[in-house]
Scaffold this motif. Structure first.
Motif, mmCIF file in Angstrom:
data_model
loop_
_atom_site.group_PDB
_atom_site.id
_atom_site.type_symbol
_atom_site.label_atom_id
_atom_site.label_comp_id
_atom_site.label_asym_id
_atom_site.label_seq_id
_atom_site.Cartn_x
_atom_site.Cartn_y
_atom_site.Cartn_z
ATOM 1 N N UNK A 153 0.831 -1.199 0.000
ATOM 2 C CA UNK A 153 0.000 0.000 0.000
ATOM 3 C C UNK A 153 0.869 1.254 0.000
ATOM 4 N N UNK A 154 0.535 2.190 -0.877
ATOM 5 C CA UNK A 154 1.324 3.417 -0.998
ATOM 6 C C UNK A 154 1.317 4.224 0.294
ATOM 7 N N UNK A 155 0.235 4.145 1.056
ATOM 8 C CA UNK A 155 0.188 4.897 2.311
ATOM 9 C C UNK A 155 1.161 4.358 3.355
ATOM 10 N N UNK A 156 1.710 3.156 3.100
ATOM 11 C CA UNK A 156 2.685 2.571 4.022
ATOM 12 C C UNK A 156 4.121 2.721 3.536
ATOM 13 N N UNK A 157 4.319 3.443 2.440
ATOM 14 C CA UNK A 157 5.672 3.603 1.906
ATOM 15 C C UNK A 157 6.586 4.363 2.863
ATOM 16 N N UNK A 158 5.994 5.194 3.710
ATOM 17 C CA UNK A 158 6.797 5.977 4.645
ATOM 18 C C UNK A 158 6.511 5.553 6.082
ATOM 19 N N UNK A 159 7.520 5.656 6.914
ATOM 20 C CA UNK A 159 7.386 5.324 8.327
ATOM 21 C C UNK A 159 6.545 6.384 9.029
ATOM 22 N N UNK A 160 6.128 6.137 10.272
ATOM 23 C CA UNK A 160 5.374 7.161 11.011
ATOM 24 C C UNK A 160 6.106 8.496 11.108
ATOM 25 N N UNK A 161 7.444 8.450 11.028
ATOM 26 C CA UNK A 161 8.216 9.696 11.087
ATOM 27 C C UNK A 161 8.381 10.344 9.718
ATOM 28 N N UNK A 162 7.807 9.714 8.676
ATOM 29 C CA UNK A 162 7.822 10.312 7.346
ATOM 30 C C UNK A 162 8.967 9.891 6.453
ATOM 31 N N UNK A 163 9.724 8.858 6.844
ATOM 32 C CA UNK A 163 10.881 8.409 6.062
ATOM 33 C C UNK A 163 10.463 7.291 5.109
ATOM 34 N N UNK A 175 18.877 -12.836 -13.154
ATOM 35 C CA UNK A 175 18.732 -12.968 -11.698
ATOM 36 C C UNK A 175 17.544 -12.156 -11.200
ATOM 37 N N UNK A 176 17.229 -12.362 -9.928
ATOM 38 C CA UNK A 176 16.191 -11.600 -9.232
ATOM 39 C C UNK A 176 16.760 -11.191 -7.875
ATOM 40 N N UNK A 177 16.606 -9.912 -7.518
ATOM 41 C CA UNK A 177 17.159 -9.417 -6.262
ATOM 42 C C UNK A 177 16.150 -8.513 -5.563
ATOM 43 N N UNK A 178 16.395 -8.258 -4.266
ATOM 44 C CA UNK A 178 15.697 -7.211 -3.539
ATOM 45 C C UNK A 178 16.554 -5.952 -3.588
ATOM 46 N N UNK A 179 15.915 -4.811 -3.777
ATOM 47 C CA UNK A 179 16.614 -3.524 -3.741
ATOM 48 C C UNK A 179 15.738 -2.540 -2.984
ATOM 49 N N UNK A 180 16.361 -1.746 -2.134
ATOM 50 C CA UNK A 180 15.616 -0.851 -1.257
ATOM 51 C C UNK A 180 15.576 0.570 -1.808
ATOM 52 N N UNK A 181 14.441 1.225 -1.580
ATOM 53 C CA UNK A 181 14.295 2.662 -1.788
ATOM 54 C C UNK A 181 14.219 3.282 -0.403
ATOM 55 N N UNK A 182 15.182 4.158 -0.086
ATOM 56 C CA UNK A 182 15.282 4.630 1.295
ATOM 57 C C UNK A 182 15.666 6.103 1.333
ATOM 58 N N UNK A 183 15.023 6.820 2.234
ATOM 59 C CA UNK A 183 15.323 8.221 2.528
ATOM 60 C C UNK A 183 15.443 9.069 1.262
ATOM 61 N N UNK A 184 16.590 9.775 1.129
ATOM 62 C CA UNK A 184 16.738 10.746 0.040
ATOM 63 C C UNK A 184 16.729 10.089 -1.335
ATOM 64 N N UNK A 185 17.155 8.829 -1.428
ATOM 65 C CA UNK A 185 17.111 8.142 -2.721
ATOM 66 C C UNK A 185 15.665 7.924 -3.169
ATOM 67 N N UNK A 186 14.793 7.612 -2.220
ATOM 68 C CA UNK A 186 13.374 7.451 -2.539
ATOM 69 C C UNK A 186 12.731 8.804 -2.843
ATOM 70 N N UNK A 187 13.172 9.844 -2.150
ATOM 71 C CA UNK A 187 12.656 11.184 -2.429
ATOM 72 C C UNK A 187 12.937 11.564 -3.879
ATOM 73 N N UNK A 188 14.151 11.276 -4.350
ATOM 74 C CA UNK A 188 14.475 11.561 -5.747
ATOM 75 C C UNK A 188 13.661 10.672 -6.677
#
Length: 257
Positions: A153-163, A175-188
């Motif tokens: 759910x898109x409403x859960x993409x950010x933590x309660x603190x907004x990150x 191959x198949x991998x997991x990759x994270x979108x986090x903090x400023x990288x996700x903002x961009x």
């Protein structure tokens, strides 16, 4: 997809030292061998030899293609000088030496323009090349498909603190991998902090999910995720177990929709 997809078949997890022996280009097709196939002599096949599989059946399990050996399947060795082998090696070498030859063939003539990176002139590499990189820390320019997201759910993409903290499942033919979108990288990546409605549309576009007239997601099992360009960086979170704690993170990538 809401249910996470496995990175590898649960019963056939390959260790890193085995992954590093696989070609970094081409398509990995997993072949299932069981006791019913013993008469085919599969157990006696030698490694690093060319073989030809005749009359196999391809099936999709957890969105991963598998080759199933049938009672009428035939296996034969090919010489390194066989015309088929020479042709395949020539095509492989040509792609490996080409600046853009590392792109998945199914993404030609070019990947989707819904995402762009800050390094458009850097040659692409495959996910297998990223996995087999001799160093834990590295940066890679890849063409991939997004096949799952967590949380969904898109409403859960950010933590309660907004990150922002999102885990995407990426794949290419190798191959198949997991990759994270986090903090400023996700903002961009998301171009700031758009509304939940806009984030949902971006997620659906990434995963090739159909939408209704009101923008809602439809229960569609025939998704077609687009091939997108992205930058990946690998890192570790435990100095005492650098390879075991290795992760991937998307950076320097922006969705243009």
């Amino acid at each position: 997809m809401e249910n996470p997809l496995p990175l590898q078949p649960v019963d056939f997890i390959l260790q890193r030292d085995v992954l590093c022996t696989l070609p970094p280009l081409g398509t990995v097709l997993r072949v299932i061998v069981d006791r019913c196939n013993e008469k085919l002599g599969i157990n006696f096949l030698k490694s690093n030899r060319w073989v030809k599989l005749i009359n196999i059946r391809c099936e999709l399990h957890a969105a991963l293609w598998h080759a199933v050996l049938m009672p009428f399947t035939r296996v034969c060795y090919l010489s390194d000088e066989d015309d088929i082998v020479l042709q395949r090696m020539s095509q492989y070498d040509e792609r490996r030496k080409s600046k853009w030859g590392w792109m998945p063939l199914s993404s030609f003539p070019w990947s989707s323009d819904i995402a762009e990176t800050d390094y458009p002139n850097v040659p692409f590499v495959s996910l297998m090349r990223a996995l087999a990189n001799p160093k834990v820390i590295g940066k890679f320019h890849c063409v991939v498909r997004v096949v799952a997201a967590f949380p969904w759910l898109a409403e859960d993409f950010r933590s309660p603190s907004g990150v922002y903290r999102i885990r995407l499942t990426l794949e290419d033919p190798t191959a198949r991998i997991h990759a994270y979108l986090y903090k400023e990288d996700a903002e961009q990546f998301f171009d700031g902090y758009p509304s939940v409605y806009t984030l949902t549309k971006k997620r659906n576009l990434l995963l090739g999910t159909s939408e209704g007239d009101d923008g809602s997601e439809m229960n569609d099992h025939f998704r077609n995720p687009p091939w997108i360009r992205c930058c990946l960086k690998s890192y570790h979170i435990d100095d005492s177990d650098s390879w075991g704690s290795r992760n991937f993170r998307i950076f320097a990538t922006t969705m243009k929709v």
